[in-house]
Design a protein around this motif. Sequence first.
Motif, PDB file in Angstrom:
ATOM      1  N   TYR A   1      57.035  27.194  33.543  1.00 42.64           N
ATOM      2  CA  TYR A   1      58.099  27.152  34.545  1.00 42.64           C
ATOM      3  C   TYR A   1      59.086  26.038  34.200  1.00 42.64           C
ATOM      4  N   ILE A   2      60.366  26.371  34.182  1.00 38.15           N
ATOM      5  CA  ILE A   2      61.423  25.377  33.974  1.00 38.15           C
ATOM      6  C   ILE A   2      61.963  24.926  35.330  1.00 38.15           C
ATOM      7  N   THR A   3      62.332  25.882  36.160  1.00 36.39           N
ATOM      8  CA  THR A   3      62.692  25.653  37.564  1.00 36.39           C
ATOM      9  C   THR A   3      62.034  26.765  38.362  1.00 36.39           C
ATOM     10  N   GLU A   4      62.294  26.826  39.667  1.00 39.90           N
ATOM     11  CA  GLU A   4      61.668  27.876  40.480  1.00 39.90           C
ATOM     12  C   GLU A   4      62.167  29.265  40.113  1.00 39.90           C
ATOM     13  N   ASN A   5      63.326  29.365  39.449  1.00 38.77           N
ATOM     14  CA  ASN A   5      63.827  30.691  39.089  1.00 38.77           C
ATOM     15  C   ASN A   5      64.131  30.834  37.587  1.00 38.77           C
ATOM     16  N   ILE A   6      63.629  29.896  36.789  1.00 34.31           N
ATOM     17  CA  ILE A   6      63.759  30.002  35.333  1.00 34.31           C
ATOM     18  C   ILE A   6      62.400  29.710  34.709  1.00 34.31           C
ATOM     19  N   CYS A   7      61.972  30.550  33.801  1.00 35.28           N
ATOM     20  CA  CYS A   7      60.717  30.283  33.092  1.00 35.28           C
ATOM     21  C   CYS A   7      60.847  30.677  31.625  1.00 35.28           C
ATOM     22  N   MET A   8      59.961  30.150  30.811  1.00 38.01           N
ATOM     23  CA  MET A   8      59.964  30.409  29.377  1.00 38.01           C
ATOM     24  C   MET A   8      58.657  31.110  29.017  1.00 38.01           C
ATOM     25  N   VAL A   9      58.770  32.189  28.261  1.00 42.50           N
ATOM     26  CA  VAL A   9      57.606  32.983  27.873  1.00 42.50           C
ATOM     27  C   VAL A   9      57.497  32.977  26.354  1.00 42.50           C
ATOM     28  N   LYS A  10      56.387  32.481  25.842  1.00 42.08           N
ATOM     29  CA  LYS A  10      56.115  32.476  24.410  1.00 42.08           C
ATOM     30  C   LYS A  10      55.076  33.553  24.116  1.00 42.08           C
ATOM     31  N   GLY A  11      55.418  34.470  23.235  1.00 38.47           N
ATOM     32  CA  GLY A  11      54.513  35.570  22.928  1.00 38.47           C
ATOM     33  C   GLY A  11      53.214  35.096  22.306  1.00 38.47           C
ATOM     34  N   VAL A  12      52.116  35.776  22.664  1.00 39.48           N
ATOM     35  CA  VAL A  12      50.796  35.455  22.104  1.00 39.48           C
ATOM     36  C   VAL A  12      50.287  36.657  21.317  1.00 39.48           C
ATOM     37  N   ASP A  13      49.295  36.420  20.476  1.00 40.88           N
ATOM     38  CA  ASP A  13      48.752  37.502  19.641  1.00 40.88           C
ATOM     39  C   ASP A  13      48.104  38.586  20.478  1.00 40.88           C
ATOM     40  N   LYS A  14      47.407  38.166  21.543  1.00 39.21           N
ATOM     41  CA  LYS A  14      46.765  39.165  22.391  1.00 39.21           C
ATOM     42  C   LYS A  14      46.481  38.582  23.768  1.00 39.21           C
ATOM     43  N   LEU A  15      46.376  39.486  24.731  1.00 46.91           N
ATOM     44  CA  LEU A  15      45.991  39.114  26.092  1.00 46.91           C
ATOM     45  C   LEU A  15      44.511  39.423  26.281  1.00 46.91           C
ATOM     46  N   TYR A  16      43.964  38.934  27.383  1.00 51.47           N
ATOM     47  CA  TYR A  16      42.524  39.064  27.624  1.00 51.47           C
ATOM     48  C   TYR A  16      42.245  39.733  28.971  1.00 51.47           C
ATOM     49  N   SER A  17      41.077  40.307  29.089  1.00 51.59           N
ATOM     50  CA  SER A  17      40.680  40.944  30.343  1.00 51.59           C
ATOM     51  C   SER A  17      40.439  39.873  31.403  1.00 51.59           C
ATOM     52  N   ALA A  18      40.714  40.230  32.641  1.00 54.75           N
ATOM     53  CA  ALA A  18      40.558  39.295  33.760  1.00 54.75           C
ATOM     54  C   ALA A  18      40.583  40.101  35.048  1.00 54.75           C
ATOM     55  N   SER A  19      40.253  39.432  36.143  1.00 55.38           N
ATOM     56  CA  SER A  19      40.432  40.009  37.477  1.00 55.38           C
ATOM     57  C   SER A  19      41.693  39.400  38.056  1.00 55.38           C
ATOM     58  N   VAL A  20      42.701  40.236  38.305  1.00 54.14           N
ATOM     59  CA  VAL A  20      43.986  39.754  38.787  1.00 54.14           C
ATOM     60  C   VAL A  20      44.385  40.513  40.050  1.00 54.14           C
ATOM     61  N   ARG A  21      45.433  40.002  40.695  1.00 54.98           N
ATOM     62  CA  ARG A  21      45.859  40.558  41.987  1.00 54.98           C
ATOM     63  C   ARG A  21      47.330  40.932  41.941  1.00 54.98           C
ATOM     64  N   SER A  22      47.627  42.124  42.400  1.00 57.56           N
ATOM     65  CA  SER A  22      49.019  42.552  42.514  1.00 57.56           C
ATOM     66  C   SER A  22      49.688  41.770  43.637  1.00 57.56           C
TER      67      SER A  22
ATOM     68  N   GLU B   1      38.066  45.240  29.846  1.00 56.91           N
ATOM     69  CA  GLU B   1      38.296  45.820  31.175  1.00 56.91           C
ATOM     70  C   GLU B   1      39.027  44.831  32.072  1.00 56.91           C
ATOM     71  N   THR B   2      40.151  45.261  32.617  1.00 56.39           N
ATOM     72  CA  THR B   2      40.936  44.447  33.548  1.00 56.39           C
ATOM     73  C   THR B   2      40.867  45.070  34.938  1.00 56.39           C
ATOM     74  N   GLU B   3      40.642  44.235  35.919  1.00 59.13           N
ATOM     75  CA  GLU B   3      40.557  44.679  37.313  1.00 59.13           C
ATOM     76  C   GLU B   3      41.780  44.169  38.064  1.00 59.13           C
ATOM     77  N   ILE B   4      42.529  45.085  38.670  1.00 57.50           N
ATOM     78  CA  ILE B   4      43.759  44.727  39.395  1.00 57.50           C
ATOM     79  C   ILE B   4      43.600  45.153  40.851  1.00 57.50           C
ATOM     80  N   SER B   5      43.599  44.181  41.753  1.00 59.83           N
ATOM     81  CA  SER B   5      43.421  44.469  43.183  1.00 59.83           C
ATOM     82  C   SER B   5      44.766  44.476  43.919  1.00 59.83           C
ATOM     83  N   ASP B   6      44.712  44.803  45.205  1.00 58.40           N
ATOM     84  CA  ASP B   6      45.904  44.877  46.074  1.00 58.40           C
ATOM     85  C   ASP B   6      46.952  45.839  45.509  1.00 58.40           C
ATOM     86  N   ILE B   7      46.486  46.991  45.041  1.00 55.08           N
ATOM     87  CA  ILE B   7      47.402  47.924  44.386  1.00 55.08           C
ATOM     88  C   ILE B   7      48.252  48.722  45.375  1.00 55.08           C
ATOM     89  N   PHE B   8      48.054  48.496  46.671  1.00 55.28           N
ATOM     90  CA  PHE B   8      48.912  49.161  47.659  1.00 55.28           C
ATOM     91  C   PHE B   8      50.374  48.786  47.429  1.00 55.28           C
TER      92      PHE B   8
END
Length: 422
Positions: free
Chosen positions: A347-368, A387-394
């Motif tokens: 995060y740079i500010t509340e409405n600016i962020c910097m994203v650096k690409g990675v080789d791969k992402l990992y499985s996790a339990s996350v929330r929509s 396996e990734t689990e994504i909750s609050d998919i409504f």
Amino acid sequence: MYKYIVRGGNKIEGRLSIRGAKNAILPIMAATILSESTSIIHNVPNISDVYMMIKILESIGCKVDYNDDTLVVDSSNINCKEIEEEYVRKMRSSIIIMGAMIGRLDYTKISHPGGCAIGSRPIDIHLKALKELGIRIEEESGFIKCYKDKMVGATIKLEFPSVGATENTILAAVLAKGTTKIYNAAREPEIEDLQNFLNAMGAKVKGAGTNYIEIDGVEKLHGVEHSVIPDRIAVGTYMIASVMTGGRLEVDRVIASHMEPISDKLRSAGCEIEYTKEGLKLKPPKIIQAIDLVRTSPHPGFPTDMQAQIMALMTVANGTSVFHETIFENRFMHCAELIKMGASIKYITENICMVKGVDKLYSASVRSTDLRGGASLVLAALTVNGETEISDIFHVERGYEDFENVLRGLGADINKIEEIEK
């Protein structure tokens, strides 16, 4: 409550056909209130926001029938002037009912809107425009009361090209006396679709798609048959799913000018995109390239509704991207969930962020966290070996028709299962 279970690693590819746009059908459904007769709407997406709007229309006396992709609304007998709070609190876009209600009736009452927590979305611009049309407005205890003694055309200069304020002003002004001129109007394609729907009903609206819209008021509108434009945001989301997994995608029935702000960014990432008579063809790059800057802005700029999805793409790109969100102050809520999956986001500010690409992402339990943020988590999960689990998919189901089934039809290993309370 349901959740998605995603097992990544499969290519998302094939042929896709998308139904009508969420951001077009909702104001069009509100506009049916003005006709005092029956309207038939085709290419309607099967999403939860449509069902919520159906409940709102039925609560005020409309007769609604929805089968397959066709919606029939008979608004000849409006017997309630107040919108129930429970509906409006659940869906922010329900505020566009206000313009149509006061356009037809002499009084209406509605609560301040709810929905996704992506930002405050103040409706001051809406209310100021209605006041300039001659509507008397009282606010108390979270409710808005609108009174119409006489509504006359006016020259309205919007402080910001708000889509909702533009739509509410148009909906109110079509039955006003005289001419209404809207300066600094929003230019989104969905407003053009609303104009086309209203004009088919007998309204006199011109200029939608530009920053100046003119409405000559008419005395009465009639029923109409109309087909909703394709959903450019849904198309863009599936395009990114294919790019992230190395798949080729063909999409039927797209409107090239609507897609170009999204396609332009994907070309910067290395994609090849071709528009055809049938629609669109996408070929992914061998290596996804980082996009230097993604800055959201009103149409024809890059849409805020695609920011989360293209951020998911940039988490696995070659290089670093800067994101600047200019529309909503809380639209980076998905960042924390992507970080759980191994994304490198600073995060740079509340409405600016910097994203650096990675080789791969990992499985996790996350929330929509919201509609588009939830979609971005699914896109990220499609790349994960595990396996990734994504909750609050409504949240996701508010704007994507049969999301998991469409993705599964394109090759994804994704299932929707009921969450078990702990």
